[in-house]
Design a protein around this motif. Structure first.
Motif, short mmCIF file in Angstrom:
data_model
loop_
_atom_site.label_atom_id
_atom_site.label_comp_id
_atom_site.label_asym_id
_atom_site.label_seq_id
_atom_site.Cartn_x
_atom_site.Cartn_y
_atom_site.Cartn_z
N PRO A 1 -15.97 -11.34 39.63
CA PRO A 1 -16.00 -12.13 40.35
C PRO A 1 -16.24 -12.26 41.46
N LYS A 2 -17.70 -12.78 40.64
CA LYS A 2 -18.19 -14.74 41.32
C LYS A 2 -18.10 -15.43 40.43
N PHE A 3 -17.93 -15.82 39.34
CA PHE A 3 -17.88 -16.89 38.63
C PHE A 3 -16.97 -16.93 37.02
N THR A 4 -16.17 -18.09 37.79
CA THR A 4 -14.94 -18.28 36.22
C THR A 4 -15.56 -19.63 35.60
N VAL A 5 -15.56 -19.02 33.74
CA VAL A 5 -15.70 -20.27 32.92
C VAL A 5 -14.79 -20.97 32.44
N THR A 6 -14.49 -22.32 32.69
CA THR A 6 -13.52 -22.54 31.59
C THR A 6 -13.39 -23.37 30.71
N VAL A 7 -12.27 -24.22 30.35
CA VAL A 7 -12.13 -25.41 29.15
C VAL A 7 -11.26 -26.08 29.69
N SER A 8 -10.90 -27.40 29.73
CA SER A 8 -10.44 -27.76 30.44
C SER A 8 -10.22 -29.26 29.02
N THR A 9 -9.50 -29.69 28.19
CA THR A 9 -9.33 -30.29 27.24
C THR A 9 -8.42 -31.94 27.65
N ARG A 10 -9.40 -32.75 27.68
CA ARG A 10 -8.57 -33.97 28.23
C ARG A 10 -7.12 -34.67 27.51
N ARG A 11 -6.03 -34.96 28.35
CA ARG A 11 -4.74 -35.23 27.73
C ARG A 11 -5.21 -36.55 27.51
N ASP A 12 -4.31 -36.96 26.40
CA ASP A 12 -3.64 -38.22 26.40
C ASP A 12 -3.59 -38.94 27.76
N PHE B 1 -14.22 -33.32 38.61
CA PHE B 1 -13.56 -33.07 37.70
C PHE B 1 -12.97 -34.30 37.94
N ALA B 2 -13.07 -35.41 38.56
CA ALA B 2 -12.09 -36.44 37.77
C ALA B 2 -13.28 -37.64 37.14
N ASP B 3 -13.94 -37.70 37.25
CA ASP B 3 -14.96 -38.23 36.58
C ASP B 3 -15.34 -37.98 35.69
N ALA B 4 -15.54 -36.67 35.15
CA ALA B 4 -15.27 -35.90 34.17
C ALA B 4 -13.80 -36.37 33.10
N ALA B 5 -13.22 -36.53 34.07
CA ALA B 5 -11.50 -36.82 32.98
C ALA B 5 -11.96 -38.33 32.55
N ARG B 6 -12.64 -39.20 34.00
CA ARG B 6 -13.08 -40.79 33.37
C ARG B 6 -12.96 -40.65 31.68
N VAL B 7 -14.90 -40.06 32.19
CA VAL B 7 -15.42 -40.08 30.66
C VAL B 7 -15.75 -39.61 29.46
N LEU B 8 -14.20 -38.93 29.63
CA LEU B 8 -14.40 -37.98 28.03
C LEU B 8 -12.88 -38.81 27.55
N ARG B 9 -12.93 -38.86 26.64
CA ARG B 9 -11.99 -39.24 24.94
C ARG B 9 -10.57 -38.06 25.11
N PRO B 10 -9.50 -38.80 25.03
CA PRO B 10 -8.66 -37.47 24.66
C PRO B 10 -9.05 -36.65 23.46
N GLY B 11 -8.81 -35.21 23.95
CA GLY B 11 -8.82 -34.16 23.25
C GLY B 11 -10.60 -33.76 23.62
N GLY B 12 -11.29 -34.61 24.38
CA GLY B 12 -12.33 -34.26 23.95
C GLY B 12 -13.15 -33.02 25.32
N GLU B 13 -13.33 -32.11 26.07
CA GLU B 13 -13.61 -30.77 26.41
C GLU B 13 -14.72 -30.54 28.01
N LEU B 14 -13.78 -30.36 28.84
CA LEU B 14 -14.98 -30.20 29.72
C LEU B 14 -15.09 -28.85 29.90
N TRP B 15 -16.31 -27.83 30.34
CA TRP B 15 -16.12 -26.93 30.20
C TRP B 15 -17.24 -26.80 31.72
N ALA B 16 -16.63 -26.00 32.14
CA ALA B 16 -17.14 -25.94 33.79
C ALA B 16 -16.80 -24.75 34.36
#
Length: 401
Positions: free
Chosen positions: A368-379, A327-342
């Motif tokens: 019950p088994k899996f969750t899919v989320t989208v996280s938007t990289r904050r500035d 998660f931390a490395d995804a945040a590092r490489v994402l541009r502000p406003g970019g998305e992590l689909w996990a």
């Protein structure tokens, strides 16, 4: 004189007082192989091969204890490979070269030191290479922890090598000694990487023996695949982080032809498998497959989209440390406003971690088994506002306690 094994470190892997760079299996393999190592010490290239060395104990033990030169070594994990080189540099040792799992590694080998892999398919691929390309006199000394060993390992080795002997256990470890490669017409004709067509998805998956899930598609990946149509990005840069066999990268490349995709994994078997999968599905012009620790080869704030199906095991233990680091490395490489689909196991409740490390996070699917989320990289300059305001897309079970 101190034993080189006493001076080895796990770095750059996690280090702690209760985590060790050398275990009882390393010591037992070296002790069982000592006569053969001594016999091979007087030649420039003694034909010694090491496979699966965790932090360099087998390789550097053979070099420092027995003076063996020209050791060829292969480690699936990039972290282990880096630890071997770091230990060698710190201790002033050489006498080895690193190879991919293939002909250059095992050609003409007379002695193979092996940390037994958990996967029988991985063991099958290794044994097949040794039987086909090693010297006819080759001896394989393969060790493992008793709790992870099964008689099926003897059977796999026995398909390729005519003699397999189990030696006495010591400190909860045991060694299998295998020799006498079988003639070609007596060995299985299984070829790596294997291929399987998934007609429901229109994807051909290629997998080497050590790749997670093999040629199947695990249900977590399928859960994320089912949501990829909703990815809004049409062009730009994307990353399949911890790509495994490359299924997500292939699917994304087909759905969004304008994207340039990098698929990364630290496993050599995964990277070789993903490259074959990408080629088999005709998207090699849009997907680069790179062996890397997370997104370590990519600059900060350089991509617009990250796909991630993180592991939730470290060895046999359930542990969330690997996922949180990803998660931390995804945040590092994402541009502000970019998305992590996990996608992640629902019971692990990663949403608060994603909110804190990446940015505002919404749930797009859950069972019950899996969750899919989208996280938007904050500035990076924007203040953190705490957890998201509950709304229609929020599952209360995912909120911080």
């Amino acid at each position: 004189m101190s034993d080189v094994l006493d001076d080895l470190r796990r770095y750059p892997d996690l280090e702690a007082p209760n985590l060790h760079a050398v275990d009882a299996t390393d010591r037992l393999v070296l002790d069982e192989a000592a006569p053969a190592l001594a016999a091979l010490a007087d030649t420039p290239d003694g034909g010694v091969v090491v496979i699966g060395d965790r932090y360099g104990a087998l390789t550097l033990g053979a070099v420092a204890r027995h003076g063996v030169a020209g050791v060829r070594t292969h480690q699936d994990r990039l972290t282990g490979e880096r630890a071997l080189h770091a230990n060698a540099e710190r201790l002033g040792l050489g006498g080895f070269t690193t190879h991919e799992l293939g002909l250059s590694l095992v050609a003409g080998a007379r002695l193979v030191l092996l940390q037994l892999p958990r996967s029988l398919d991985a063991l099958d691929e290794i044994a097949a290479l040794v039987a086909e390309h090693a010297d006819p006199s080759v001896v394989v000394v393969a060790g493992g922890r008793l709790k992870h060993m099964t008689t099926a390992m003897n059977d796999v080795l026995g398909r390729h090598l005519g003699t397999v002997e189990a030696r006495l256990a010591r400190q909860k470890s045991r060694v299998l000694v295998a020799s006498h490669p079988r003639p070609a017409d007596e060995r299985p004709h299984r070829r790596w990487p294997e291929r399987a067509e998934h007609r429901d998805l229109g994807i051909t998956v290629c997998a080497h023996g050590g790749a997670f899930a093999g040629t199947s598609i695990d249900i977590g990946t399928r859960a994320l695949l089912a949501q990829l149509d909703a990815v809004p990005l049409a062009d730009g840069a994307a990353v399949d982080l911890g790509c495994g066999t490359g299924v997500l990268a292939v699917a994304l490349a087909r759905l969004r032809p304008g994207l340039r995709i990098t698929a990364t994994d630290e496993s050599a078997a995964a990277v070789a498998s993903a490259r074959a999968t990408v080629e088999a599905n005709g998207v090699a012009d849009r997907v680069d497959v790179v062996r890397a620790d997370a997104a370590g080869t990519l600059p900060d704030a350089s991509v617009d989209l990250v796909l991630l199906n993180p592991p939730f095991h470290v060895g046999a233990a359930v542990h969330d440390g690997v996922a949180r680091a990803l998660f931390a490395d995804a945040a590092r490489v994402l541009r502000p406003g970019g998305e992590l689909w996990a996608v992640w196991n629902s019971h692990l409740r990663y949403r608060p971690a994603l909110e804190g490390v990446v940015g505002p996070t919404r749930q797009v699917a859950r069972d019950p088994k899996f969750t899919v989320t989208v996280s938007t990289r904050r500035d990076a300059r924007a203040p953190r506002t705490g957890r998201a305001r509950p709304g229609a897309d929020t599952d209360p079970s995912q909120e911080s306690p």
